[in-house]
Design a protein around this motif. Sequence first.
Motif, short mmCIF file in Angstrom:
data_model
loop_
_atom_site.label_atom_id
_atom_site.label_comp_id
_atom_site.label_asym_id
_atom_site.label_seq_id
_atom_site.Cartn_x
_atom_site.Cartn_y
_atom_site.Cartn_z
N GLU A 166 46.22 72.05 78.37
CA GLU A 166 46.00 71.75 79.79
C GLU A 166 46.37 72.93 80.69
O GLU A 166 45.92 72.98 81.84
CB GLU A 166 46.78 70.48 80.16
N TYR A 167 47.16 73.84 80.19
CA TYR A 167 47.43 75.08 80.92
C TYR A 167 46.26 76.06 80.82
O TYR A 167 46.05 76.90 81.68
CB TYR A 167 48.66 75.79 80.34
N VAL A 210 56.13 73.96 84.04
CA VAL A 210 55.56 73.24 85.17
C VAL A 210 54.76 72.06 84.62
O VAL A 210 54.00 72.24 83.65
CB VAL A 210 54.63 74.16 86.00
N GLU A 211 54.93 70.90 85.20
CA GLU A 211 54.19 69.74 84.71
C GLU A 211 52.69 69.98 84.81
O GLU A 211 52.20 70.62 85.75
CB GLU A 211 54.58 68.49 85.51
N SER A 212 51.96 69.48 83.82
CA SER A 212 50.52 69.69 83.73
C SER A 212 49.80 69.12 84.96
O SER A 212 49.89 67.91 85.23
CB SER A 212 49.98 69.01 82.48
N PRO A 213 49.05 69.95 85.69
CA PRO A 213 48.27 69.43 86.82
C PRO A 213 47.22 68.42 86.36
O PRO A 213 46.91 67.48 87.09
CB PRO A 213 47.61 70.69 87.40
N THR A 214 46.68 68.61 85.15
CA THR A 214 45.69 67.68 84.62
C THR A 214 46.30 66.30 84.43
O THR A 214 45.69 65.28 84.79
CB THR A 214 45.13 68.18 83.28
N TRP A 215 47.50 66.24 83.85
CA TRP A 215 48.15 64.95 83.64
C TRP A 215 48.49 64.30 84.99
O TRP A 215 48.28 63.11 85.18
CB TRP A 215 49.42 65.12 82.81
N LEU A 216 49.00 65.10 85.92
CA LEU A 216 49.34 64.56 87.23
C LEU A 216 48.11 63.99 87.93
O LEU A 216 48.15 62.90 88.51
CB LEU A 216 49.96 65.66 88.10
N ALA A 217 46.99 64.72 87.83
CA ALA A 217 45.76 64.24 88.45
C ALA A 217 45.27 62.95 87.79
O ALA A 217 44.76 62.04 88.46
CB ALA A 217 44.68 65.32 88.37
N ARG A 251 48.45 61.41 90.98
CA ARG A 251 49.47 62.14 91.74
C ARG A 251 48.89 63.48 92.19
O ARG A 251 49.28 64.55 91.72
CB ARG A 251 50.73 62.30 90.88
N LEU A 252 47.91 63.39 93.07
CA LEU A 252 47.11 64.56 93.42
C LEU A 252 47.88 65.61 94.20
O LEU A 252 47.65 66.80 94.03
CB LEU A 252 45.86 64.12 94.20
N ALA A 253 48.78 65.18 95.07
CA ALA A 253 49.55 66.16 95.86
C ALA A 253 50.40 67.03 94.93
O ALA A 253 50.48 68.26 95.11
CB ALA A 253 50.42 65.43 96.87
N GLU A 254 51.03 66.41 93.92
CA GLU A 254 51.83 67.18 92.96
C GLU A 254 50.94 68.08 92.11
O GLU A 254 51.32 69.21 91.78
CB GLU A 254 52.62 66.23 92.05
N ALA A 255 49.75 67.58 91.74
CA ALA A 255 48.82 68.40 90.96
C ALA A 255 48.41 69.64 91.73
O ALA A 255 48.36 70.75 91.18
CB ALA A 255 47.59 67.57 90.58
N VAL A 256 48.13 69.47 93.01
CA VAL A 256 47.75 70.60 93.86
C VAL A 256 48.89 71.62 93.95
O VAL A 256 48.68 72.83 93.85
CB VAL A 256 47.37 70.09 95.27
N ALA A 257 50.12 71.12 94.12
CA ALA A 257 51.27 72.02 94.21
C ALA A 257 51.45 72.82 92.92
O ALA A 257 51.75 74.03 92.94
CB ALA A 257 52.53 71.21 94.51
N ASN A 258 51.25 72.17 91.76
CA ASN A 258 51.42 72.86 90.49
C ASN A 258 50.28 73.82 90.19
O ASN A 258 50.47 74.84 89.54
CB ASN A 258 51.57 71.85 89.36
N LEU A 259 49.07 73.49 90.66
CA LEU A 259 47.97 74.45 90.53
C LEU A 259 48.27 75.73 91.31
O LEU A 259 47.99 76.84 90.84
CB LEU A 259 46.67 73.82 91.06
#
Length: 386
Positions: A58-59, A122-129, A133-141
């Motif tokens: 996912e990275y 960093v937590e996977s943006p794919t898993w967050l999305a 949890r889109l706001a967290e996914a955006v922050a991690n991207l």
Amino acid sequence: MAARIGRVKPLLATKVVFGVGALLTAAGSDFFTVFAGRGLVGIAYGIDFAVAMALLAEYTPASLKGRLNFWQGVWYTATTTNLLLTLVFYKLDAGTDIWRWSVGSSAAFALVLLLLQMAFLVESPTWLASKGRLAEAVANLRRLYGLRAEAGPVGEAQAARDGRQIGLREAGVLFRGAYLPRTVLSTAISLTQSMQYFAVGWYLPVITLELFGERFEKATAGSMAFNAVGIVGGCLSAYFGRRIGLRLSSMAGYAVVFVVLLVMGATFRDLPIALAALLPVLFIFCHSAGPGANGKSIAALSYRSDIRTLGTGVTGMLGSLGSVAGLYLFPQLQSGIGVGNSLMVLAVVPLAGLVTCALIKWDPTRAEVNLEQETVGPRPRRPVSA
């Protein structure tokens, strides 16, 4: 667990479990203490590998999927380093407690990894999305790639998926629809590559004793040299995966390993030492550059996010079964029919892997599929009647 709470938390937890298990094993004074310690280490290893492969997948950007195979080069780097540590402990006159030093030292590595992962993972943006949890996914991207994405609204389909938890009871999803051939292929590669490596590669000290004489230093140094070839092959597996795909590179590796095992078995005591030593080199190189990396990589790249760790976990479980079979099989065969004949019998393992790859055409590095939009899912549960 990783589908429910994310990728990072299980990875951190496994370092603690691994460290406790390693210290318990190293300090154990009776069978049950040592066994319990090794059991904890095994559990931590099984969780860690499955989750780490999912997180790496996912990275990794879609255009660079083949680079996931670099894990194989890291594996052989670790194996070679462990052998070097064992040789150091031997030179320090550790005596019959040498295994305690080797196992105990892994707790130090676990501690270092724990600190580094706490600092940098960093937590996977794919898993967050996938969990909405889109706001967290955006922050991690932004943190990972410097991308300035924006969080949009969570759609109905996404909301339905957020409410569904994928656990072990939904493992049947891996064997339905489009996922069935992917699961068969990844598990077959993982199973056969583990069997051939742990039957032959793990017993390289036995083979080097046969080749170079009955001395511990020579056996360990010979094993280090052979496994160092695996570092090169493991790193090149990423290149081969990109150029010809994971499936074809697996087939090529299996084909050469099959021939090498037959030749090695038939001529084991007849060839000059230089030529006899070249055969294990070819085995390790073609194994690490081909199927050694690909079973776990294919699993990590073949499923959508909420199912990915389930896929890598099942594949890892069957790979571990292969390693158990290989570790048990080789010494049994060796004591019964000798090293040479054992190697010829074991040639059936890469042959089985080669046939499986020829029959199943799936390759995630060549497929034009958006995994996150696939609709293969767990069977709906029947309502419970009053």
